[in-house]
Design a protein around this motif. Sequence first.
Motif, PDB file in Angstrom:
ATOM      1  N   ALA A 174      82.991  74.812  23.436  1.00 17.92           N
ATOM      2  CA  ALA A 174      82.307  75.108  22.183  1.00 17.92           C
ATOM      3  C   ALA A 174      82.579  76.544  21.734  1.00 17.92           C
ATOM      4  N   GLU A 175      82.488  77.472  22.659  1.00 21.59           N
ATOM      5  CA  GLU A 175      82.736  78.877  22.332  1.00 21.59           C
ATOM      6  C   GLU A 175      84.168  79.093  21.862  1.00 21.59           C
ATOM      7  N   MET A 176      85.117  78.412  22.519  1.00 17.84           N
ATOM      8  CA  MET A 176      86.522  78.562  22.152  1.00 17.84           C
ATOM      9  C   MET A 176      86.779  78.036  20.739  1.00 17.84           C
ATOM     10  N   ILE A 177      86.223  76.864  20.413  1.00 15.56           N
ATOM     11  CA  ILE A 177      86.414  76.292  19.079  1.00 15.56           C
ATOM     12  C   ILE A 177      85.788  77.197  18.014  1.00 15.56           C
ATOM     13  N   LEU A 178      84.615  77.732  18.291  1.00 20.68           N
ATOM     14  CA  LEU A 178      83.963  78.645  17.343  1.00 20.68           C
ATOM     15  C   LEU A 178      84.784  79.913  17.150  1.00 20.68           C
ATOM     16  N   ASN A 179      85.391  80.409  18.227  1.00 20.57           N
ATOM     17  CA  ASN A 179      86.205  81.619  18.134  1.00 20.57           C
ATOM     18  C   ASN A 179      87.476  81.402  17.316  1.00 20.57           C
TER      19      ASN A 179
END
Length: 210
Positions: free
Chosen positions: A174-179
């Motif tokens: 999730a964090e990677m996609i948001l970044n």
Amino acid sequence: MLTIKNATKSFGTKKVLDQVSYDFPTGEITVILGPSGGGKTTLLRCISGLENFDSGELLLDNENLTKKKKTDRERSVGVVFQDFQLFPHLNVLENIILAPTMVLKQSKEEAKEKAQELLKLLGLENKEDAYPYELSGGQKQRVAIARALAMGPRVLCYDEPTSALDPDLSGNVAEMILNLKSPNVTQIVVTHDPVFAEKIADQTIRVESV
């Protein structure tokens, strides 16, 4: 903006998509959420050009992609597959530069420079010579994302990005996609996980099994 207009798709007598219309705004993450059998992956495959709609249109910034060849669609739409689909006989760097050199006709040096930038962005700068069998599931996924990004897509699609990973890694995904959010890129994520969807979605399409 990516726009689907009146899209239908059947396999034999089973209608999977029935007059689907939807707008996917540029710069946002749209999640397609629902159980297996609802047509989520079929829709994603049609957007990416792996399947064709039986009828309907696919527009990207008012450009009709419906009739374009698969190689032309690959220039605009990147896909991160559920099983990653890395080439086992190629190392990480070779997996990433293959499409840019073959489809975009980039020089090997240009493609390699871009690939190394992406690997650094995704925390894989020390893995460019590794082969897929030497990587963890999370590392394979990041390589698959780097490979998709290397084509400079205007649309980036993910098919069940957490299903092949340990549950405790879903927060990292999730964090990677948001970044990776960008004002110039439309992101579309297919998932059956409502908790994961809530973490990343700007808007959510809910589908039911058919």
